[in-house]
Every structure is written in C-alpha cells, then in structure tokens.
Design a protein around this motif. Structure first.
Motif, PDB file in Angstrom:
ATOM      1  N   ASN A 161       0.798  -1.223   0.000  1.00 50.90           N
ATOM      2  CA  ASN A 161       0.000   0.000   0.000  1.00 50.90           C
ATOM      3  C   ASN A 161       0.831   1.274   0.000  1.00 50.90           C
ATOM      4  OD1 ASN A 161      -3.043  -0.113   0.044  1.00 50.90           O
ATOM      5  ND2 ASN A 161      -2.596  -1.739   1.502  1.00 50.90           N
ATOM      6  N   HIS A 162       2.149   1.144  -0.204  1.00 46.24           N
ATOM      7  CA  HIS A 162       3.016   2.316  -0.340  1.00 46.24           C
ATOM      8  C   HIS A 162       2.877   3.253   0.854  1.00 46.24           C
ATOM      9  CE1 HIS A 162       3.597   1.061  -4.545  1.00 46.24           C
ATOM     10  NE2 HIS A 162       2.311   0.786  -4.513  1.00 46.24           N
ATOM     11  N   LEU A 163       3.045   2.681   2.042  1.00 49.62           N
ATOM     12  CA  LEU A 163       2.833   3.449   3.265  1.00 49.62           C
ATOM     13  C   LEU A 163       3.952   4.428   3.555  1.00 49.62           C
ATOM     14  CD1 LEU A 163       1.479   0.668   5.652  1.00 49.62           C
ATOM     15  CD2 LEU A 163       0.261   2.034   3.956  1.00 49.62           C
ATOM     16  N   ASP A 164       5.134   4.153   3.050  1.00 46.42           N
ATOM     17  CA  ASP A 164       6.312   4.988   3.320  1.00 46.42           C
ATOM     18  C   ASP A 164       6.617   5.026   4.820  1.00 46.42           C
ATOM     19  OD1 ASP A 164       6.591   5.567   0.602  1.00 46.42           O
ATOM     20  OD2 ASP A 164       5.128   7.186   0.741  1.00 46.42           O
ATOM     21  N   THR A 165       7.675   5.743   5.161  1.00 47.53           N
ATOM     22  CA  THR A 165       8.149   5.746   6.546  1.00 47.53           C
ATOM     23  C   THR A 165       7.123   6.342   7.502  1.00 47.53           C
ATOM     24  OG1 THR A 165      10.425   5.948   5.760  1.00 47.53           O
ATOM     25  CG2 THR A 165      10.013   6.516   8.060  1.00 47.53           C
ATOM     26  N   GLU A 166       6.430   7.406   7.076  1.00 50.76           N
ATOM     27  CA  GLU A 166       5.464   8.068   7.955  1.00 50.76           C
ATOM     28  C   GLU A 166       4.333   7.125   8.356  1.00 50.76           C
ATOM     29  OE1 GLU A 166       2.486  11.977   7.954  1.00 50.76           O
ATOM     30  OE2 GLU A 166       3.840  11.613   6.267  1.00 50.76           O
ATOM     31  N   GLY A 167       3.776   6.426   7.364  1.00 44.40           N
ATOM     32  CA  GLY A 167       2.709   5.469   7.663  1.00 44.40           C
ATOM     33  C   GLY A 167       3.204   4.323   8.511  1.00 44.40           C
TER      34      GLY A 167
END
Length: 422
Positions: free
Chosen positions: A136-142
């Motif tokens: 889901n392409h959450l990246d570091t923040e997610g």
C-alpha cells in the motif's frame, strides 16, 4: 460550519463518526414515539448510512461490496483502488463496527494518510483481529504510525500483513509478515524497538529486505531481549540472532566462511535452535565443517536440520557426519553434493524400504507394527527427528545415514517434518 469550528481534517475519526451519526438522530421537537421509531431505524441502518455520509464528507464514490458485507466477519477489499480518502471513509464506518474481525485491504494505494486513518480506527475498534494492508506504499510516515500503535499495545490485532509496505508490530500480534519492504536504518531501528517491547510475537518474516548497518544492529539488540519469537525468516538480508529461536532462515545473505565461523561460536552454546537454513550463501566445505563441529561441541544443542544445500563437500566432511550420526542421530545436514557433483545420491545403495520389507517378511511382521513401535503417543505421526534417531539406533535392519536420509525423503516428500504412516 461556523468560523472557528473544527474542520473535518482536524477531527478524529471517532469525532467524525459521532458528528455524522448526530445528523441521523431525530430532532428534539419530535414526539417521544417519533423519536423512538427514528432511533430504532438509525440503529438498524447506521453501518451503511454512516459509510455513505463518510463518503460524501471525504468526496469518494462508495464501494457497494463494502456496504453489502459490513455485517459479515470477513471482508475482502483487496485491489479496489481505494486511495487514502477511500480508506478514510471505510475507517470512519468501522470505528463502531462490531462484526468484522478479518479485514483485507491489500494493494489499495492508501499511502501514509490512509494508514493514519486505519490506526485511528483501530484505537477505537476492538473487534478486528486480522488485518492485511500489504503493498500500500505506506512509506516511513505510515510505518511509524502503525509502529507506535502496535508498540503501545492499543489494538486487538492478532495478525497483521505488511508485506511490501513498511513496518511493524507489538502487543498481541503473534504473526507478522514484513517481507519485500525497503527497510532503511531507521526502519530497522523501529523494528528493533518493537521486538524489545513485544511479549507475543512468535513468527516474523523479514525476507527480501535490505537490513544493513545500524538497522541490523538495532534488530539484533531487540532480538537479544525478546523472549517469545520462535520463527524468524531473514532470507535475502543481513543477520543477527537471539537465544529463543527454534527456526532461523538466513539464506541468501552473503554469509562467508568467516560469518559461519562467528555463527558457529554462538551455536556452541545455543540450546534452542532446531532448524538453521543457510542455503545460497558463499560458503565452502570449511564453513560447513565449522557449523557441524559447533553442534558436536554443544551437549545442549537441539539442532535437527542444517540446510546448506548449495555447498559442495568432501570425504572429510562425510566422515564428520558419520561420527555425528552416532551422537546426534536426529540431525539432518542437507548439502549440495560431493566432489563437484550436485547430487543427493552419491552412490547406489539398496532401497531402504525394500530392506525393511524383507526384514518384516522374514519375521512375519506387518509394516504397521514396524512404525507403531516408534510412535510413542499413538498418533500415527512421528516427528522426522525422532524417526531418524530411531532408525539409526535400531540394529535389526542395517541402514546407513544416506539410506535413512533417502527413506525420510520418501516418507515426508513435502518436508512437513512429520512421518505420517496412516
């Protein structure tokens, strides 16, 4: 909204859900009977109604499948293209949902914004136990939002799948799949913190990541104090090790003979590890000998399988294995071949099943009787390690290590670890 009122973006999901639900409640000027009827209607309709209003609020088209299945325990919304706003609408609707316990949201591009909404929802919803938000392409923040939720132990999740989409776990979760993520040093540090605080996780899949330097060190620090993890898959990574593991997969990790030597020093005192998978590392017979020798030196070792299936060995290694069979009959070492030939059949020997059948025929015994003598609990299932040990220790049918290996391969083709003789 009047000037100074909170915006939809600034309100929590729980506040938004309450605000939407408030609109559906009857006006105070209605009669008591009208109020009672309207409230009953709202109670029966609030799930779908709440979702529709949430969709209007965030500006997305409602997913009809979700509305139709909101009262089911399992709901699959994989590959629906929800995006972060669609995830937010669903999260608002799930704040008060009490029926869904398994939620699938894989491949929806929910991004960090959508992950944050799900985290808010899970702080309120104590019914969802299994969640899949892989890819889901959450990246570091997610990832950090999910990490904080799980480390703080404020959700009821038992399993969470995050393959291909960042971090992490804590609390009650027992199985965590974090394969195919791009962990940075920061991600590894968060993961190490989670492992140090976790009191439930038993299975962790970190395969196909890029744990390096500080991230790997932090992971190792977390593993050293973690007392529950039993299975760790670090294939296609770099490695650290704790003392509670029973199954460790560090295949394809660029581990040389030097690395195998360092690992061997740990194996000389480890009393828990049963399965060690190290295939597709640049090991030679020197590293293989170091690994097997470390098990020989450790009287507390419980090792049952060492998989170094790409390593070519020599006659000296085979002699070491023969000696090991006398003291560790349950140990199976899977190697690539001898003298440059990748083969698990170094030479032709009599078929072990034929030898067993011949013995039974001579003594007028049944195959059933042969197996039942090894079956301690009468379950008709014998752990491979116990079967291997029993076959090597019996003296009635002369079978060597290679023949017993061939026999085990026939009786447990799918490598379940169990000989099922039903």
């Amino acid at each position: 909204m009047s000037e100074g009122s909170p915006t939809a973006e600034s309100l929590s999901l729980a506040d938004l859900a309450d605000s939407i639900a408030e609109k559906a409640r009857p006006d105070s000027s209605d009669t008591d009977l009208e109020i009672e009827d309207a409230e009953k209607s709202f109670i029966t309709m609030k799930g779908a109604e709440l979702y529709l209003e949430a969709c209007k609020l965030v500006g997305v088209v409602p997913v009809s499948y979700f509305m139709r299945n909101m009262e089911e325990p399992y709901i699959n919304l994989n590959h629906h293209g929800l995006g972060p706003k669609g995830a937010k609408a669903i999260a608002i609707a799930l704040v008060s949902n009490t029926t869904i316990i398994h939620l699938e949201l894989e491949d929806n591009w929910i991004l960090a914004e959508g992950a944050m909404c799900l985290v808010q929802m899970l702080r309120e919803n104590c019914y969802i136990q299994d969640l899949n938000i892989s890819n889901n392409h959450l990246d570091t923040e997610g990832a950090e939002d999910i990490c904080r939720m799980l480390v703080d132990n404020i959700s009821s999740l038992r399993t969470i799948q995050l393959s291909g989409g960042q971090l992490t776990n804590g609390g009650r979760v027992k199985e965590l799949d974090l394969s195919h993520n791009e962990f940075s040093e920061r991600g590894g540090e968060q993961l190490g913190q989670m492992l140090a605080n976790n009191e439930a996780l038993e299975v962790l899949n970190l395969s196909w990541n890029h744990l390096r330097m500080k991230g790997a060190v932090a992971l190792g620090a977390g593993l050293r104090v973690n007392g529950t993890l039993k299975i760790l898959d670090l294939s296609w990574n770099a490695l650290k090790l704790n003392n509670m593991l029973v199954h460790l997969d560090i295949s394809s990790n660029h581990i040389s003979n030097e690395g195998a030597g360092k690992l061997s020093r740990g194996l000389e005192v480890n009393g828990n590890l049963k399965i060690l998978k190290m295939s597709h590392n640049p090991l030679t017979v020197e590293g293989a000998i170091a690994l097997v020798t470390s098990i020989r030196k450790n009287p507390k070792s419980r090792m049952e399988e060492i998989n170094i299936s790409n390593v070519l060995v020599n006659e000296g290694f085979l002699k070491l294995l023969d000696v090991m069979c006398q003291v560790r009959p349950e140990l199976d070492v899977i190697y690539g071949g001898v003298g440059g030939f990748i083969s698990k059949k170094p030479e032709q020997r009599p078929d072990p099943m034929k030898l067993i059948q011949n013995y039974l025929d001579e003594h007028k015994l049944r195959l059933w009787d042969f197996f039942r003598n090894m079956d301690k609990d009468g379950s008709m299932k014998i752990p491979v390690a116990e079967f291997r040990k029993a076959m090597l220790q019996q003296s009635k049918i002369p079978l060597d290590r290679a023949q017993i290996g061939e026999l085990v391969h026939k009786l447990d083709r799918d490598r379940t670890g169990i000989v099922d003789y039903r």
